[in-house]
Design an enzyme around this catalytic site. Sequence first.
Site, PDB file in Angstrom:
ATOM      1  N   HIS A 216       0.942  -1.261  -0.001  1.00 42.85           N
ATOM      2  CA  HIS A 216       0.026  -0.260   0.043  1.00 42.85           C
ATOM      3  C   HIS A 216       0.673   1.170   0.093  1.00 42.85           C
ATOM      4  O   HIS A 216       0.321   2.289   0.517  1.00 42.85           O
ATOM      5  CB  HIS A 216      -0.894   0.114   1.297  1.00 42.85           C
ATOM      6  CG  HIS A 216      -2.271  -0.862   1.100  1.00 42.85           C
ATOM      7  ND1 HIS A 216      -2.181  -2.224   1.718  1.00 42.85           N
ATOM      8  CD2 HIS A 216      -3.344  -1.000   0.192  1.00 42.85           C
ATOM      9  CE1 HIS A 216      -3.372  -2.643   1.298  1.00 42.85           C
ATOM     10  NE2 HIS A 216      -3.848  -1.971   0.401  1.00 42.85           N
ATOM     11  N   HIS A 316      -6.256  -3.609 -11.221  1.00 40.18           N
ATOM     12  CA  HIS A 316      -6.856  -3.402  -9.666  1.00 40.18           C
ATOM     13  C   HIS A 316      -8.273  -3.023  -9.836  1.00 40.18           C
ATOM     14  O   HIS A 316      -8.971  -2.724 -10.504  1.00 40.18           O
ATOM     15  CB  HIS A 316      -6.227  -2.071  -9.325  1.00 40.18           C
ATOM     16  CG  HIS A 316      -6.672  -1.546  -7.951  1.00 40.18           C
ATOM     17  ND1 HIS A 316      -7.387  -0.438  -7.609  1.00 40.18           N
ATOM     18  CD2 HIS A 316      -6.270  -2.197  -6.691  1.00 40.18           C
ATOM     19  CE1 HIS A 316      -7.627  -0.333  -6.232  1.00 40.18           C
ATOM     20  NE2 HIS A 316      -6.985  -1.120  -5.823  1.00 40.18           N
TER      21      HIS A 316
HETATM   22 MG   LIG Z   1      -2.995  -2.213  -3.743  1.00 39.88          MG
END
Ligand SMILES: [Mg+2]
Length: 395
Positions: A216, A316
Amino acid sequence: MKITNVRSWIVKIPWDHNPGAGMLRDPGSRAFIFVQVDTDAGITGWGEVTTYPGPVANRAVAAYINEIGEWLRGEDPSQIEAIWQKTFRAMTYVGTRGATTAAISAVDIALWDIRGKVLGQPIYNLLGGPVRDRIALYCHPYGNQSPETIVPAAKEIKASGFKAFKMDPMLPHLHVGNASFLDGELDAEVEAKALETLAAAREAVGPHFEILIDAHGLYNVPTAVRLANKMAEYNIHWFEEPVPPESWKALKQVKEQVATAICTGERLHTRWEFVPIFEGGLADFIMPDVTWTGGISELKKIATMAEAYYIPISPHDASGPVNVMAGAQVMMTVPNFYKLECHRYDFSGYNILVDQPLDVRDGCLHLTDRPGLGIELNRETLEKYEVTGAGTANG
Ligand SMILES: [Mg+2]
């Protein structure tokens, strides 16, 4: 045919999508942002920009969608490329990242949906036709906060037929989640617990199941390098967003020092932000989000750029049914496709929003020959869960 109306929807459905992850936002519900584009032929197209970070951003995206809608009233919805260029240039004078590009993405997806419905074809047939008959998926497990909780979740996913999942075993123990990058360091206890959790997951699924790690973008260079290399011992398939997305140099430093594949790109917007990734050899996989990076038009272009560098693409999932279907429609036509991200192996949270359940079997999404995206949003559900006065804390 003319566009007659464009409107955004912010809906919030009850869905315990992150049990046990109390530090994450809204563990008992999930917000979605959709766009509806109506035409004078009675055909409606759907787009989405779900999971923009937080209610203020959701309202900003919805406001941009509504502004684009004012411009598009009376336009021919078949002019997808021209509309993309016009709205992109008009909306991104001060930069190409963020809510404006997300709004453009949502509208672009809806225009492709309309085009498919007009021609009676799934979108993949408008993009050159399929090169595969199903879309391999990876999902996220519940319970990545400890070795004890990851084991049943990992086994459940494997038993469902999936062959890959992604987790961030650090995130549940960070004190303020995604906002925690101050010095990019990782607490030693959190790191040790994360490695234990990864080890338990690997043990649970065996040596051939693909485990992806998402960092992240929370770490500085030495922390990312140390963590990725320790995790590489567990045969992880990729280490995602090791550092924040702003610095190519930092990513390069990590890439040159780690023993695992690097994936990046969910927070890169449009083809231009991928140029340094490809030219610099900075990633082994890329993962643009169809609802953030510029829509179906842009995802196809980025996929083709990646193809020229022999880089696999793995879109994603900002988490929503239109997102998944839009990504899948494009990936049906893309030779260098790896896997498509989805939130859970169980699609029930998405299925209540659409007119027929998504067809997921053996870890793959099976598309039909229904026109457009292949799904229709359920308006009664949207109305039931619409966030009224979207500007409140619930927005
Ligand atoms: Mg990610």
